[in-house]
Design an enzyme around this catalytic site. Structure first.
Site, PDB file in Angstrom:
ATOM      1  N   LYS A  22       0.830  -1.216   0.000  1.00 11.34           N
ATOM      2  CA  LYS A  22       0.000   0.000   0.000  1.00 11.34           C
ATOM      3  C   LYS A  22       0.861   1.262   0.000  1.00 11.34           C
ATOM      4  O   LYS A  22       0.673   2.167  -0.826  1.00 11.34           O
ATOM      5  CB  LYS A  22      -0.911  -0.005   1.223  1.00 11.34           C
ATOM      6  CG  LYS A  22      -1.599   1.335   1.527  1.00 11.34           C
ATOM      7  CD  LYS A  22      -2.390   1.247   2.821  1.00 11.34           C
ATOM      8  CE  LYS A  22      -3.052   2.571   3.162  1.00 11.34           C
ATOM      9  NZ  LYS A  22      -2.114   3.525   3.793  1.00 11.34           N
ATOM     10  N   ASN A  23       1.811   1.345   0.927  1.00 13.50           N
ATOM     11  CA  ASN A  23       2.579   2.587   1.071  1.00 13.50           C
ATOM     12  C   ASN A  23       3.483   2.839  -0.134  1.00 13.50           C
ATOM     13  O   ASN A  23       3.740   3.995  -0.484  1.00 13.50           O
ATOM     14  CB  ASN A  23       3.394   2.548   2.369  1.00 13.50           C
ATOM     15  CG  ASN A  23       2.512   2.616   3.597  1.00 13.50           C
ATOM     16  OD1 ASN A  23       1.380   3.100   3.533  1.00 13.50           O
ATOM     17  ND2 ASN A  23       3.002   2.123   4.724  1.00 13.50           N
ATOM     18  N   ASP A 121      -5.790   8.078   8.854  1.00 17.93           N
ATOM     19  CA  ASP A 121      -5.999   7.507  10.184  1.00 17.93           C
ATOM     20  C   ASP A 121      -6.010   8.578  11.260  1.00 17.93           C
ATOM     21  O   ASP A 121      -5.261   9.554  11.204  1.00 17.93           O
ATOM     22  CB  ASP A 121      -4.881   6.506  10.519  1.00 17.93           C
ATOM     23  CG  ASP A 121      -5.020   5.215   9.742  1.00 17.93           C
ATOM     24  OD1 ASP A 121      -6.167   4.836   9.455  1.00 17.93           O
ATOM     25  OD2 ASP A 121      -3.995   4.606   9.427  1.00 17.93           O
ATOM     26  N   ASP A 320       3.841   0.534  11.958  1.00 20.18           N
ATOM     27  CA  ASP A 320       2.580  -0.055  11.510  1.00 20.18           C
ATOM     28  C   ASP A 320       2.358  -1.464  12.041  1.00 20.18           C
ATOM     29  O   ASP A 320       1.239  -1.984  11.955  1.00 20.18           O
ATOM     30  CB  ASP A 320       2.534  -0.085   9.975  1.00 20.18           C
ATOM     31  CG  ASP A 320       2.268   1.288   9.372  1.00 20.18           C
ATOM     32  OD1 ASP A 320       1.857   2.189  10.125  1.00 20.18           O
ATOM     33  OD2 ASP A 320       2.479   1.453   8.159  1.00 20.18           O
ATOM     34  N   MET A 342       6.140   7.174  17.490  1.00 20.82           N
ATOM     35  CA  MET A 342       5.833   8.119  16.415  1.00 20.82           C
ATOM     36  C   MET A 342       4.436   8.732  16.497  1.00 20.82           C
ATOM     37  O   MET A 342       4.232   9.875  16.103  1.00 20.82           O
ATOM     38  CB  MET A 342       6.022   7.438  15.061  1.00 20.82           C
ATOM     39  CG  MET A 342       7.462   7.020  14.801  1.00 20.82           C
ATOM     40  SD  MET A 342       7.716   6.452  13.119  1.00 20.82           S
ATOM     41  CE  MET A 342       9.396   5.848  13.216  1.00 20.82           C
TER      42      MET A 342
END
Length: 436
Positions: A22-23, A121, A320, A342
């Site tokens: 995805k990223n 998000d 993640d 983070m």
């Protein structure tokens, strides 16, 4: 709003293949704006966030043709910059955080780029300063509409190469600046650059398009600007977050699984972190085999102190996957401190796990201590709501391991990052139903 209904407590078995990353896809798709020639990209995941970006590119005037599952061609030879000022763009761009990465390519090629304040998000502050400070270093002027949450950058005389030390090793910030710098005049040096595999993939694609980039894979990039870029072909890596998710799923459900084509060499420390939790896994070529385990025991540090697992910029552990690690630890033997550095809101989903019977102490917005139950007290089924992509998949894994029927609402959050996840889980034996 859609819902998952899960009958948990079932052992799974078989093979599962991770989707395209995805990223990476969000970065690569924005790079098609840098040339008027055709670009072919394969292994693009069919997920909400990526499809939203493809829609934005099409509205901008990019000619898009779907060649097959996950494979598209893109040609940006007739871009409509007026679309950037339309109400449709403000709505669509504002709903997708990845849309910020169209600004660098548009600025480099057309001298201007704009974006509404991106969504995504709800995991705490995710500032955009790194992006715009980098553009300003290249000679762009920052434009901001007071009270409108609409940002822009413009340049009259073109971008000029510069030295910059990024204030944080932002992945999307580095990607955006790199895409702007490849068409800037002169040499750009970026220190404290992100160096994730997905950023490396972007740089390698740009080199195939004709860019001159040195230091790929390090935190010091040297970019010599070129006048024009051409077309190329590119294939996205498998999604490392999915790979980690399936490792966690196997452990929690005591399942024997094989993760196909995981591109093991691109996973960095991810396999080793799961091994610290006591999870057995075996590399078989580019596949990962996870045997069924009744018990897995968390290691301690060599002095006997409690294990701490924290996120860090690459090659550190990706943030993640910390939500996945936290869920896995609830049924392990031993204890672990999870330190999410983070994002200050990413651990707030633990209340749902506590409702399921997990022993977790939320120390502060960034740290949680998990006391493993060693499967003596299985998680209880419950009804919950997915707050973001990664918490959502973690709650889904918890529900698949829990005895009884669980319900997860707001699964659109999970769909943003995971392709047809219910269909793929059913193929390995999960009892999961999507209800609209």
């Amino acid at each position: 709003m859609a819902t998952f209904q899960i009958q948990g407590g079932k052992k799974l078995s078989g093979e599962i293949t991770p989707q395209g990353a995805k990223n990476e896809a969000l970065q690569i798709l924005c790079a098609v704006l840098l040339t008027d020639e055709e670009i072919t990209i394969s292994n693009i995941p069919d997920i909400r966030d990526v499809n939203k970006l493809i829609d934005i590119l099409e509205d901008l005037g990019v000619k898009i043709r779907k060649k097959g599952p996950g494979e598209y061609t893109f040609q940006s030879d007739d871009i409509n910059l007026n679309y950037l000022f339309s109400p449709e763009f403000r709505e669509r761009g504002g709903a997708l955080r990845g849309s910020i990465m169209i600004v660098g390519p548009l600025l480099a090629r057309f001298g201007k780029g704009y974006i509404p304040k991106p969504g995504g998000d709800k995991i705490g502050r995710r500032r955009l300063d790194t992006h715009f400070l980098g553009f300003q270093k290249l000679g762009a002027k920052f434009v901001y509409e007071e009270g409108s949450d609409f940002y822009g950058v413009e340049t009259d005389g073109g971008l000029k190469g510069a030295y910059m030390l990024l204030d944080e090793a932002s992945v999307t910030g580095t990607a955006n600046i790199v895409m702007a710098a490849v068409l800037a005049e002169g040499v750009t040096t970026i220190y404290n650059a992100a160096c994730e595999p997905y950023l490396q993939q972007l740089c390698k694609m740009l080199v195939r398009m004709g860019a001159k980039i040195e230091g790929i894979g390090s935190n010091l990039l040297k970019i010599t600007g070129v006048e024009k870029l051409g077309g190329c072909e590119h294939r996205c890596l498998p999604d490392m977050i999915e790979v980690g998710s399936w490792i966690g799923l196997a452990a929690m459900t005591k399942s024997e699984l094989t993760i196909k084509d995981a591109q093991y060499d691109e996973l960095g420390v991810i396999p080793e972190v799961f091994k610290k939790l006591g999870i057995k896994l075996e590399r078989r070529g580019d596949d990962i085999y996870i045997p069924a385990q009744d018990i897995y025991e968390i290691e301690t540090f060599i002095d006997g102190s409690i294990m701490t697992i924290a996120d860090a910029p690459w090659p550190g552990f990706t943030p993640d996957l910390l939500s996945i690690v936290l869920v896995i630890a609830t049924q392990a033997k031993g204890s672990v401190l999870i330190h999410q550095k983070m994002f200050e809101s990413r651990l707030f989903f633990v209340d749902k796990l506590i409702d399921m019977g997990a022993q977790i102490i939320l120390c502060d917005p960034h740290r949680a201590t998990v006391i493993g139950l060693e499967r003596k007290y299985p998680l209880r089924s419950t009804t919950m709501t997915s707050p973001d992509i990664r918490a959502g998949i973690s709650l889904l894994i918890a529900a698949l391991s829990a005895e009884g029927t669980s319900t997860i609402h707001n699964i659109e959050q999970i769909d943003r990052g995971y392709e047809r996840i219910d269909e793929r889980l059913r193929k390995i034996g999960a009892e999961i139903v999507r209800l609209n």
